[in-house]
Design an enzyme around this catalytic site. Structure first.
Site: not given
Ligand code: NAD
Ligand code: TYD
Length: 337
Positions: A12, A124-126, A149, A153, A179, A188, A204, A206, A273
């Site tokens: 993404f 990540t902020d997590e 997770y 990180k 994001n 997500k 759904p 939570y 959980p």
């Molecule tokens: P995503 O799950 O959409 O994409 C992850 C990508 O990594 C995929 O293309 C997958 O094929 C590749 N990948 C996984 N394992 C691999 C490996 N062993 N070798 C090479 N490639 C591999 O993730 P995203 O949401 O785009 O997140 C990208 C980064 O940003 C992550 O590090 C995540 O922790 C961080 N991040 C995400 C968010 C969010 O809201 N999505 C927020 C803050 C930080």
């Molecule tokens: P998510 O998009 O999985 O991101 P993160 O857990 O990394 O913050 O979840 C965002 C919020 O939405 C989190 O509080 C969990 C909630 N959530 C639901 O209520 N239902 C769902 O099906 C999912 C995937 C998340």
């Protein structure tokens, strides 16, 4: 930085970042190293495939020889590659430790060997854990990850810190909030709920839906990473956020309204959980040092996102079959109350 290795560029944020850099950044070369796990999709970059500056390599960030060879051809690396979904890390955390921890250690060793000018770790902020109703995470907030997770990180962040401290590796860490935007895998909350509603299926939530996240449009995150890659100071951490706190129930109601659905579509299911209550980020450091600010308001960003999923139904309909449906049943089947 003219030549960049991007890892996880078929996911993404990585795919949005590559598109951003090819259209806005002054880059000569982007190599995208991606394993193409369930979350990686070549279609995410179909529009830039033919760009002579772009090269795709299928491979694993745990493969040192491959990483070192690719890093020998670039000035900088940005590591997006990760297992990224909290719920999947609760089912099984082994791949999270492998990719998110061992993979980062491998990339850091390869970056040392190649003598990279810059290594940006996308975190990540997590990693900061959960907040109560007040306050925000700053870069000085102690790490207190709660999910497998976020623990993986945070472990990676510790390694990045140590490689900078011990070896002088010019590494920078970014810690962004949640994001949303085009090309997000529909597991997500935002893309899952949009695609469910477009298919007339329930959404759904939570627990009681009171959990709060800070939301940022993916394009704004990409601009922030671009700024950190250019001007971030080695050894530093930069928080990134949208300044947009919303509870899950608020987001759900917004989506229902935008998609013309009513609250009968909401399904309350058993809580996650260890569910973190609230995330909120203080972004004053990146704002004052690098002059970055988010450009998209939440309603605007959400509308762009909804329209993208509406216009690209073939993309998510193909994903939401086979393995995805098995995951969906495993994740949600038993939690219905
Ligand atoms: P995503 O799950 O959409 O994409 C992850 C990508 O990594 C995929 O293309 C997958 O094929 C590749 N990948 C996984 N394992 C691999 C490996 N062993 N070798 C090479 N490639 C591999 O993730 P995203 O949401 O785009 O997140 C990208 C980064 O940003 C992550 O590090 C995540 O922790 C961080 N991040 C995400 C968010 C969010 O809201 N999505 C927020 C803050 C930080
Ligand atoms: P998510 O998009 O999985 O991101 P993160 O857990 O990394 O913050 O979840 C965002 C919020 O939405 C989190 O509080 C969990 C909630 N959530 C639901 O209520 N239902 C769902 O099906 C999912 C995937 C998340």
């Amino acid at each position: 930085m003219k030549k960049i290795l991007v890892t996880g560029g078929c996911g993404f944020i990585g795919s949005n970042f590559i598109r951003h850099m090819l259209s806005h950044g002054k880059v000569e070369k982007i190599i995208n190293l991606d394993l193409l796990t369930y979350a990686g999709n070549l279609e995410n970059l179909a529009d830039v495939e033919a760009d002579p500056r772009y090269e795709f390599v299928r491979g694993d960030v745990c493969n040192f020889d491959l990483a070192a060879e690719l890093m020998g051809r670039v000035d900088a690396a940005v590591n997006f590659a990760a297992e990224s979904h909290v719920d999947r890390s609760i089912i099984d955390s082994s791949r999270f430790v492998r990719t998110n921890v061992a993979g980062v250690q491998t990339l850091l060793d390869a970056a040392r060997e190649a003598g990279l000018e810059r290594f940006v770790q996308i975190s990540t902020d997590e990693v900061y854990g959960s907040l109560g109703p007040e306050g925000r995470f700053t870069e000085r907030t102690p790490l207190a990850p709660n999910s497998p997770y976020s623990a993986s990180k945070a472990s990676a962040d510790m390694l990045v810190r140590a490689y900078h401290h011990t070896h002088g590796l010019p590494a920078v860490i970014t810690r962004c909030s949640n994001n949303y935007g085009p090309y997000q895998f529909p597991e997500k909350i935002v893309p899952l709920f949009i695609t469910n509603l477009l298919a007339d299926k329930p959404v759904p939530i939570y627990g009681d839906g009171a959990n709060v996240r800070d939301w940022i449009f993916v394009g704004d995150h990409c601009c922030a990473i671009d700024a950190v890659l250019r001007d971030g100071r080695p050894g530093e951490i930069y928080n990134i956020g949208g300044g947009n706190e919303r509870s899950n129930i608020e987001i759900t109601r917004l989506l229902l309204a935008e998609l013309g659905k009513d609250e009968s579509m909401i399904e309350h299911i058993a809580d996650r959980p260890g569910h973190d209550l609230r995330y909120a980020v203080d972004c004053s450091k990146i704002q004052s040092e690098l002059g970055w600010r988010p450009a998209h308001g939440f309603t605007e960003g959400l509308r762009l996102t909804i329209n993208w999923y509406r216009d690209n139904a073939h993309w998510w309909r193909r994903i939401k079959t086979g393995e995805y449906m098995k995951y969906y049943e495993q994740q949600y089947g038993k939690r219905r109350q």
